[in-house]
Design an enzyme around this catalytic site. Structure first.
Site, PDB file in Angstrom:
ATOM      1  N   LYS A  64      44.734  40.908  51.077  1.00 46.44           N
ATOM      2  CA  LYS A  64      43.908  39.741  50.725  1.00 46.44           C
ATOM      3  C   LYS A  64      43.053  39.261  51.900  1.00 46.44           C
ATOM      4  CE  LYS A  64      46.765  37.805  47.027  1.00 46.44           C
ATOM      5  NZ  LYS A  64      47.366  36.570  46.477  1.00 46.44           N
ATOM      6  N   GLY A 127      56.759  27.814  53.070  1.00 47.04           N
ATOM      7  CA  GLY A 127      56.244  29.136  53.423  1.00 47.04           C
ATOM      8  C   GLY A 127      54.857  29.057  54.026  1.00 47.04           C
ATOM      9  N   GLY A 129      52.859  32.137  54.265  1.00 51.68           N
ATOM     10  CA  GLY A 129      52.204  33.419  53.981  1.00 51.68           C
ATOM     11  C   GLY A 129      50.855  33.233  53.313  1.00 51.68           C
ATOM     12  N   TYR A 208      57.884  33.768  39.012  1.00 53.39           N
ATOM     13  CA  TYR A 208      57.978  33.683  37.549  1.00 53.39           C
ATOM     14  C   TYR A 208      59.062  34.612  37.004  1.00 53.39           C
ATOM     15  CZ  TYR A 208      54.990  37.792  38.039  1.00 53.39           C
ATOM     16  OH  TYR A 208      54.479  39.012  38.418  1.00 53.39           O
TER      17      TYR A 208
END
Length: 249
Positions: A64, A127, A129, A208
């Site tokens: 990404k 987090g 990240g 999820y």
């Protein structure tokens, strides 16, 4: 036939491939979605040259951020977040132009916004990240103050042991951007004072699978509102399609 795909490594089971191919089938769209499992981002030009029908890509871990130098245009949101997860592939004669966007922030903000009340002013982001950057951008765009939580000492973050019941009362929106509690390790959750939570607390988990993580379960015991990451995933997949085929952005 138009082609769309996902680049990342490793890919394993991907939500995107099943979602998009099902959509193409349901809506009679003459297209296919394929996985491009590339061990290095330097293989992106080869993917593009060997797939002349490619119209768009999704980007997942670990590319990404690494994909950004390959792009001709990056949307202001994606640049501010520092991550791209949607690429529109434009063919101009023999030249290929790549435009980068971030649909994580769209999926997240559309999913959490209906849960927010006027007493939700501050959020903890668990987090640090790649996903946490989009969540931070999204929460700030909705008017919330944010603080990152990390297991380690690092600038601009607090550690889990510093999260007291008072902090949870003040920062009553908590978003889990870590893989903690994801299948198959479902019996773990972030170390928080869950007993300080109540009906004014929102626990949002990007995971999820399982549907309800231990993080969500423990908060719900004390009245917290909870939501998992499936709706965000669906909304960002829909946003990807809009970037590829909608009006010029």
């Amino acid at each position: 036939m138009d082609k769309y795909g996902l680049i990342g490594y490793p890919l394993g089971h991907s939500f995107s491939i099943s979602y998009h191919n099902q959509r193409f089938a349901d809506e009679g769209i003459d297209a296919e979605y394929v996985n491009f499992e590339i061990p290095s981002i330097d293989e992106l030009p080869e993917v593009l040259s060997s797939n002349p029908d490619l119209k768009g890509l999704n980007v997942t871990i670990p590319y990404k951020e690494k994909v950004m130098p390959f792009l001709d245009h990056i949307s202001p949101e994606a640049r501010a977040i520092g991550a791209v997860n949607v690429i529109k592939v434009i063919h101009e004669g023999k030249k290929i132009k790549l435009k980068g966007y971030n649909s994580d922030v769209i999926g997240f903000t559309q999913s959490i916004e209906p849960m927010l009340e006027n007493f939700h002013k501050k959020a903890l982001i668990l987090g640090t990240g790649g996903a946490s950057k989009a969540i931070d951008y999204g929460l700030k765009s909705l008017g919330l103050e944010t603080v990152f939580v990390s297991r380690y000492e690092r600038p601009g973050t607090i550690q889990y042991e510093s999260i007291t019941p008072e902090v949870v009362k003040e920062y009553n929106v908590i978003v889990n951007c870590t893989p903690m509690g994801m299948f198959p390790k479902t019996e773990v959750c972030p170390n928080l004072p869950y007993e300080a939570m109540d009906e004014r607390t929102i626990l949002y988990d990007l995971i999820y699978n399982p549907d309800e993580t231990l993080f969500m379960k423990r908060g719900k015991q004390y009245g917290a509102q909870t939501k998992n990451g499936l709706e965000m995933l669906l909304l960002q997949a829909f946003a990807s399609w809009e970037f590829w085929n909608g009006k010029e952005r």
